[in-house]
Design a protein around this motif. Sequence first.
Motif, mmCIF file in Angstrom:
data_model
loop_
_atom_site.group_PDB
_atom_site.id
_atom_site.type_symbol
_atom_site.label_atom_id
_atom_site.label_comp_id
_atom_site.label_asym_id
_atom_site.label_seq_id
_atom_site.Cartn_x
_atom_site.Cartn_y
_atom_site.Cartn_z
ATOM 1 N N ARG A 88 0.824 -1.220 0.000
ATOM 2 C CA ARG A 88 0.000 0.000 0.000
ATOM 3 C C ARG A 88 0.856 1.267 0.000
ATOM 4 N N ILE A 89 1.999 1.173 -0.683
ATOM 5 C CA ILE A 89 2.855 2.338 -0.876
ATOM 6 C C ILE A 89 2.569 2.861 -2.269
ATOM 7 N N LYS A 90 2.099 4.093 -2.334
ATOM 8 C CA LYS A 90 1.707 4.665 -3.620
ATOM 9 C C LYS A 90 2.906 5.385 -4.246
ATOM 10 N N LEU A 91 3.439 4.801 -5.312
ATOM 11 C CA LEU A 91 4.564 5.427 -6.006
ATOM 12 C C LEU A 91 4.073 6.628 -6.801
ATOM 13 N N THR A 92 4.817 7.727 -6.719
ATOM 14 C CA THR A 92 4.497 8.904 -7.529
ATOM 15 C C THR A 92 5.465 9.037 -8.691
ATOM 16 N N SER A 93 6.641 8.451 -8.552
ATOM 17 C CA SER A 93 7.598 8.383 -9.657
ATOM 18 C C SER A 93 8.505 7.186 -9.438
ATOM 19 N N TYR A 94 8.938 6.620 -10.542
ATOM 20 C CA TYR A 94 9.816 5.454 -10.458
ATOM 21 C C TYR A 94 10.538 5.292 -11.784
ATOM 22 N N ARG A 95 11.850 5.141 -11.706
ATOM 23 C CA ARG A 95 12.626 4.834 -12.903
ATOM 24 C C ARG A 95 13.787 3.941 -12.513
ATOM 25 N N ILE A 96 14.303 3.259 -13.510
ATOM 26 C CA ILE A 96 15.447 2.382 -13.304
ATOM 27 C C ILE A 96 16.532 2.820 -14.267
ATOM 28 N N GLU A 97 17.750 2.864 -13.759
ATOM 29 C CA GLU A 97 18.920 3.111 -14.598
ATOM 30 C C GLU A 97 19.761 1.846 -14.556
ATOM 31 N N ALA A 98 19.907 1.202 -15.713
ATOM 32 C CA ALA A 98 20.697 -0.029 -15.798
ATOM 33 C C ALA A 98 21.964 0.270 -16.580
ATOM 34 N N GLU A 99 23.081 -0.126 -16.025
ATOM 35 C CA GLU A 99 24.389 0.132 -16.641
ATOM 36 C C GLU A 99 25.172 -1.177 -16.673
ATOM 37 N N GLY A 100 25.617 -1.544 -17.856
ATOM 38 C CA GLY A 100 26.348 -2.795 -18.006
ATOM 39 C C GLY A 100 27.780 -2.571 -18.449
ATOM 40 N N GLU A 101 28.707 -3.245 -17.779
ATOM 41 C CA GLU A 101 30.119 -3.221 -18.177
ATOM 42 C C GLU A 101 30.390 -4.492 -18.954
ATOM 43 N N ARG A 102 31.048 -4.336 -20.111
ATOM 44 C CA ARG A 102 31.294 -5.479 -20.987
ATOM 45 C C ARG A 102 32.766 -5.859 -21.007
ATOM 46 N N ALA A 103 33.021 -7.137 -21.240
ATOM 47 C CA ALA A 103 34.382 -7.644 -21.372
ATOM 48 C C ALA A 103 35.007 -7.080 -22.642
ATOM 49 N N ASP A 104 36.322 -6.942 -22.636
ATOM 50 C CA ASP A 104 37.042 -6.444 -23.812
ATOM 51 C C ASP A 104 37.131 -7.491 -24.915
ATOM 52 N N GLU A 105 37.192 -8.752 -24.534
ATOM 53 C CA GLU A 105 37.359 -9.843 -25.495
ATOM 54 C C GLU A 105 36.004 -10.425 -25.896
ATOM 55 N N HIS A 106 35.941 -10.934 -27.118
ATOM 56 C CA HIS A 106 34.706 -11.560 -27.602
ATOM 57 C C HIS A 106 34.431 -12.824 -26.810
ATOM 58 N N PRO A 107 33.190 -13.053 -26.453
ATOM 59 C CA PRO A 107 31.958 -12.499 -26.997
ATOM 60 C C PRO A 107 31.483 -11.203 -26.332
#
Length: 141
Positions: free
Chosen positions: A64-83
Amino acid sequence: MSDVKTMQVTWLGEQRYVGVSASGHQLLIDNSATKVGVSPMEALLGALATCTAYDIVQVMGKKRIKLTSYRIEAEGERADEHPRRYTRIVVRHIASGEGLTPEALERAAHLSHEKYCSVAASLNSEIVVETRVEAGETASV
């Protein structure tokens, strides 16, 4: 019986593709020089963020918590080598609402990431990927 999801992906030229789900919804995935859609790896971040967002909104509603705003920031770090897989993903939940505390948001986020979010669970597990190849129609000249 298991829940099976499908996505048919069709090449549009360059590095641009359209995915169509069984329900007919489309997703434009684009890794071309002139992007008009998200890259496959951005789509993966979006899937994780959206999956956990569903959980958070549902948990907050049950509390019963009424959200008035909500967003998600997703940040991914990738390996230098393939894949070039993701080696680390940070998911930030930014929310406000009547009766919302940092502890309640943190608890809901942990519940989602550790118990409910199927995308997070998929990323944290071994998945059997079976590759099948079929010859398509050949063009006649």
